[in-house]
Design a protein around this motif. Structure first.
Motif, PDB file in Angstrom:
ATOM      1  N   THR A  22       0.837  -1.202   0.000  1.00  5.80           N
ATOM      2  CA  THR A  22       0.000   0.000   0.000  1.00  5.80           C
ATOM      3  C   THR A  22       0.866   1.245   0.000  1.00  5.80           C
ATOM      4  N   ALA A  23       1.887   1.264   0.858  1.00  5.67           N
ATOM      5  CA  ALA A  23       2.789   2.418   0.906  1.00  5.67           C
ATOM      6  C   ALA A  23       3.492   2.605  -0.439  1.00  5.67           C
ATOM      7  N   ALA A  24       3.892   1.492  -1.066  1.00  3.53           N
ATOM      8  CA  ALA A  24       4.561   1.569  -2.365  1.00  3.53           C
ATOM      9  C   ALA A  24       3.618   2.079  -3.447  1.00  3.53           C
ATOM     10  N   ALA A  25       2.340   1.759  -3.377  1.00  3.36           N
ATOM     11  CA  ALA A  25       1.368   2.218  -4.370  1.00  3.36           C
ATOM     12  C   ALA A  25       1.054   3.702  -4.211  1.00  3.36           C
ATOM     13  N   ARG A  26       1.076   4.186  -2.984  1.00  2.67           N
ATOM     14  CA  ARG A  26       0.771   5.599  -2.737  1.00  2.67           C
ATOM     15  C   ARG A  26       1.860   6.515  -3.291  1.00  2.67           C
ATOM     16  N   ARG A  27       3.111   6.084  -3.242  1.00  4.52           N
ATOM     17  CA  ARG A  27       4.227   6.936  -3.660  1.00  4.52           C
ATOM     18  C   ARG A  27       4.134   7.359  -5.126  1.00  4.52           C
ATOM     19  N   PRO A  28       4.026   6.432  -6.074  1.00  2.00           N
ATOM     20  CA  PRO A  28       3.964   6.877  -7.477  1.00  2.00           C
ATOM     21  C   PRO A  28       2.685   7.657  -7.781  1.00  2.00           C
ATOM     22  N   ALA A  29       1.603   7.349  -7.066  1.00  2.00           N
ATOM     23  CA  ALA A  29       0.357   8.092  -7.274  1.00  2.00           C
ATOM     24  C   ALA A  29       0.562   9.557  -6.915  1.00  2.00           C
ATOM     25  N   GLY A  30       1.329   9.801  -5.861  1.00  2.18           N
ATOM     26  CA  GLY A  30       1.635  11.173  -5.469  1.00  2.18           C
ATOM     27  C   GLY A  30       2.435  11.912  -6.529  1.00  2.18           C
ATOM     28  N   GLY A  31       3.132  11.167  -7.371  1.00  2.00           N
ATOM     29  CA  GLY A  31       3.895  11.747  -8.477  1.00  2.00           C
ATOM     30  C   GLY A  31       3.112  11.821  -9.768  1.00  2.00           C
ATOM     31  N   GLY A  32       1.818  11.506  -9.711  1.00  2.00           N
ATOM     32  CA  GLY A  32       0.976  11.629 -10.890  1.00  2.00           C
ATOM     33  C   GLY A  32       0.874  10.391 -11.761  1.00  2.00           C
ATOM     34  N   LEU A  33       1.451   9.269 -11.327  1.00  2.00           N
ATOM     35  CA  LEU A  33       1.367   8.048 -12.119  1.00  2.00           C
ATOM     36  C   LEU A  33       0.046   7.333 -11.866  1.00  2.00           C
ATOM     37  N   THR A  34      -0.423   6.621 -12.867  1.00  2.00           N
ATOM     38  CA  THR A  34      -1.527   5.686 -12.690  1.00  2.00           C
ATOM     39  C   THR A  34      -0.927   4.455 -12.025  1.00  2.00           C
ATOM     40  N   VAL A  35      -1.682   3.807 -11.131  1.00  2.00           N
ATOM     41  CA  VAL A  35      -1.134   2.682 -10.384  1.00  2.00           C
ATOM     42  C   VAL A  35      -1.971   1.427 -10.603  1.00  2.00           C
ATOM     43  N   GLY A  36      -1.300   0.354 -11.020  1.00  2.00           N
ATOM     44  CA  GLY A  36      -1.916  -0.968 -11.069  1.00  2.00           C
ATOM     45  C   GLY A  36      -1.730  -1.586  -9.694  1.00  2.00           C
ATOM     46  N   VAL A  37      -2.814  -1.812  -8.986  1.00  2.00           N
ATOM     47  CA  VAL A  37      -2.792  -2.349  -7.622  1.00  2.00           C
ATOM     48  C   VAL A  37      -3.035  -3.855  -7.719  1.00  2.00           C
ATOM     49  N   ILE A  38      -1.972  -4.649  -7.535  1.00  2.00           N
ATOM     50  CA  ILE A  38      -2.032  -6.089  -7.754  1.00  2.00           C
ATOM     51  C   ILE A  38      -1.942  -6.824  -6.418  1.00  2.00           C
ATOM     52  N   ASP A  39      -2.835  -7.779  -6.195  1.00  2.00           N
ATOM     53  CA  ASP A  39      -2.754  -8.662  -5.038  1.00  2.00           C
ATOM     54  C   ASP A  39      -3.526  -9.931  -5.358  1.00  2.00           C
ATOM     55  N   LEU A  40      -3.487 -10.872  -4.421  1.00  2.00           N
ATOM     56  CA  LEU A  40      -4.115 -12.177  -4.658  1.00  2.00           C
ATOM     57  C   LEU A  40      -5.619 -12.098  -4.882  1.00  2.00           C
ATOM     58  N   VAL A  41      -6.283 -11.241  -4.112  1.00  2.00           N
ATOM     59  CA  VAL A  41      -7.742 -11.145  -4.178  1.00  2.00           C
ATOM     60  C   VAL A  41      -8.112  -9.696  -4.476  1.00  2.00           C
ATOM     61  N   GLU A  42      -8.768  -9.471  -5.593  1.00  2.00           N
ATOM     62  CA  GLU A  42      -9.069  -8.109  -6.037  1.00  2.00           C
ATOM     63  C   GLU A  42      -9.797  -7.266  -4.996  1.00  2.00           C
ATOM     64  N   PRO A  43     -10.856  -7.763  -4.335  1.00  2.00           N
ATOM     65  CA  PRO A  43     -11.542  -6.931  -3.338  1.00  2.00           C
ATOM     66  C   PRO A  43     -10.629  -6.474  -2.197  1.00  2.00           C
ATOM     67  N   ASP A  44      -9.561  -7.222  -1.909  1.00  2.00           N
ATOM     68  CA  ASP A  44      -8.623  -6.814  -0.862  1.00  2.00           C
ATOM     69  C   ASP A  44      -7.876  -5.538  -1.238  1.00  2.00           C
ATOM     70  N   CYS A  45      -7.895  -5.176  -2.510  1.00  2.00           N
ATOM     71  CA  CYS A  45      -7.178  -3.991  -2.989  1.00  2.00           C
ATOM     72  C   CYS A  45      -7.988  -2.708  -2.831  1.00  2.00           C
ATOM     73  N   ALA A  46      -9.242  -2.813  -2.410  1.00  2.00           N
ATOM     74  CA  ALA A  46     -10.144  -1.656  -2.379  1.00  2.00           C
ATOM     75  C   ALA A  46      -9.603  -0.491  -1.559  1.00  2.00           C
ATOM     76  N   GLU A  47      -9.052  -0.759  -0.375  1.00  2.00           N
ATOM     77  CA  GLU A  47      -8.540   0.333   0.460  1.00  2.00           C
ATOM     78  C   GLU A  47      -7.346   1.018  -0.191  1.00  2.00           C
ATOM     79  N   THR A  48      -6.493   0.246  -0.843  1.00  2.00           N
ATOM     80  CA  THR A  48      -5.333   0.842  -1.515  1.00  2.00           C
ATOM     81  C   THR A  48      -5.793   1.685  -2.698  1.00  2.00           C
ATOM     82  N   VAL A  49      -6.739   1.177  -3.474  1.00  2.00           N
ATOM     83  CA  VAL A  49      -7.278   1.944  -4.600  1.00  2.00           C
ATOM     84  C   VAL A  49      -7.881   3.246  -4.097  1.00  2.00           C
ATOM     85  N   GLU A  50      -8.617   3.177  -2.990  1.00  2.00           N
ATOM     86  CA  GLU A  50      -9.217   4.375  -2.395  1.00  2.00           C
ATOM     87  C   GLU A  50      -8.135   5.367  -1.955  1.00  2.00           C
ATOM     88  N   ALA A  51      -7.048   4.849  -1.347  1.00  2.00           N
ATOM     89  CA  ALA A  51      -5.952   5.721  -0.908  1.00  2.00           C
ATOM     90  C   ALA A  51      -5.285   6.395  -2.108  1.00  2.00           C
TER      91      ALA A  51
END
Length: 161
Positions: A22-51
């Protein structure tokens, strides 16, 4: 004629549903990048996508198994595989202006390390001290510091060309 093509920079972060990911996904987003949030179960990614979207980035959650099992020094051989195999996709992606990088931290303070301590019947601080003693640097990592490595790698690649 004016070239109106815009390049959309995208970061793909595996293990992104929690902790270091999650911390790694937030960093590039802060720089304006689109982020592919990958994990084993897609619904588990919801909080990271929201962040990510909460700080102004675009994000897409995807379920995929790109990880390795293990923790601490015993995981070192398992982490060698993804690190050693990174140059191959990097070379294949280079003509498209893409890079591939692998960051495989050792013991990091996270929900996963807290769960490991509970499983072993240890208080977290006791577990953390034991993990730190087994590491060459004598301390465990923090997810914010590990996520900073992601940005350093991306910035270095961008500066190279």
């Amino acid at each position: 004629m004016t070239d109106t093509t815009q390049v959309q920079r995208t970061a793909v972060v595996t293990g992104a549903a929690r902790g270091v990911g999650t911390a790694a996904a937030r960093r590039p987003a802060g720089g304006g990048l689109t982020v592919g949030v990958i994990d084993l179960v897609e619904p588990d990614c919801a909080e990271t996508v929201e962040a990510v979207t909460g700080i102004g980035g675009a994000a897409l959650a995807v379920a995929a198994d790109a990880g390795i099992a293990g923790a601490g020094p015993r995981a070192d051989p398992a982490k060698a595989g993804p690190i050693a195999s990174t140059p191959s996709p990097a070379l294949r992606l280079r003509p498209y202006g893409m890079t591939a990088n692998a960051i495989a931290p050792g013991s990091v303070v996270s929900g996963m390390s807290r769960a490991s301590a509970r499983r072993l019947g240890l208080r977290f601080e006791e577990f953390r001290r034991g993990a730190a003693q087994s590491l060459p640097v004598g301390r465990v990592g923090l997810r914010e510091l590990v996520s900073g490595r992601v940005i350093c790698v991306a910035a270095a690649r961008r500066a190279e060309g």
